[in-house]
Design an enzyme around this catalytic site. Sequence first.
Site, short mmCIF file in Angstrom:
data_model
loop_
_atom_site.label_atom_id
_atom_site.label_comp_id
_atom_site.label_asym_id
_atom_site.label_seq_id
_atom_site.Cartn_x
_atom_site.Cartn_y
_atom_site.Cartn_z
N HIS A 59 0.86 -1.18 0.00
CA HIS A 59 0.00 0.00 0.00
C HIS A 59 0.90 1.24 0.00
O HIS A 59 2.06 1.18 0.41
CB HIS A 59 -0.89 0.01 1.24
CG HIS A 59 -1.94 -1.06 1.23
ND1 HIS A 59 -3.01 -1.02 2.09
CD2 HIS A 59 -2.10 -2.17 0.48
CE1 HIS A 59 -3.78 -2.08 1.86
NE2 HIS A 59 -3.24 -2.79 0.90
N CYS A 118 -2.20 -0.43 7.40
CA CYS A 118 -1.32 0.74 7.28
C CYS A 118 -1.36 1.59 8.54
O CYS A 118 -0.33 2.06 9.02
CB CYS A 118 -1.71 1.56 6.06
SG CYS A 118 -1.40 0.70 4.51
N CYS A 138 -5.85 2.03 5.69
CA CYS A 138 -6.54 0.81 6.13
C CYS A 138 -5.99 0.41 7.50
O CYS A 138 -5.02 0.99 8.00
CB CYS A 138 -6.33 -0.30 5.11
SG CYS A 138 -4.64 -0.94 5.08
N GLU A 180 1.13 3.85 1.85
CA GLU A 180 1.72 4.23 3.14
C GLU A 180 2.88 3.31 3.53
O GLU A 180 3.88 3.77 4.09
CB GLU A 180 0.65 4.20 4.25
CG GLU A 180 -0.49 5.17 4.04
CD GLU A 180 -1.67 4.57 3.27
OE1 GLU A 180 -2.75 5.17 3.31
OE2 GLU A 180 -1.51 3.50 2.63
#
Length: 169
Positions: free
Chosen positions: A57, A90, A87, A59
């Site tokens: 992801h 993360c 999410c 991040e």
Amino acid sequence: MNNHEKYMQIALEQAKEALALREFPVGAVFVRDGHVVASGKRAHTLKQKETVNEIDHAEIVALRCFLDREPTIAAEELTVYSTMEPCLMCYSTMILNGIRNIVYAYEDVMGGGTSLPLDSLNPLYREMKVNIVPHVLRKQSLELFQQFFLDPENLYWKDSLLANYTLKQ
């Protein structure tokens, strides 16, 4: 344009790059004292059709970049700007690494982690105080997600709660 908008615009550029690569349009920027110290965009979501990568992801990519390049900077001095609400993976990874300031553009109604009630969890998390600023340049981020979900060739989260919510906005 305030500072939050300035840095979110940079995160949006990361998200646009991801979208151009047919990736889920999430971009993240780590800022300290007015300087971008790391950035990242969603990677490898759709390139391997048989296996979806749910680790890289934006991040997480930016966090890895930060830890590789700036190991002497204390993470609590950072502000993270993300085009989508982080999410749960993360969010928890960032706070476990010391990040305490998170700004996001578009809410993740399906998997957003920032509403996690830290104060009701075990002591490690209960003591953490995290500053969350939602909806900075939300409209611009929303437009990227709408483009993504309207593309018939993008199957990632197609017909999901997030896709349906996004397309109704």
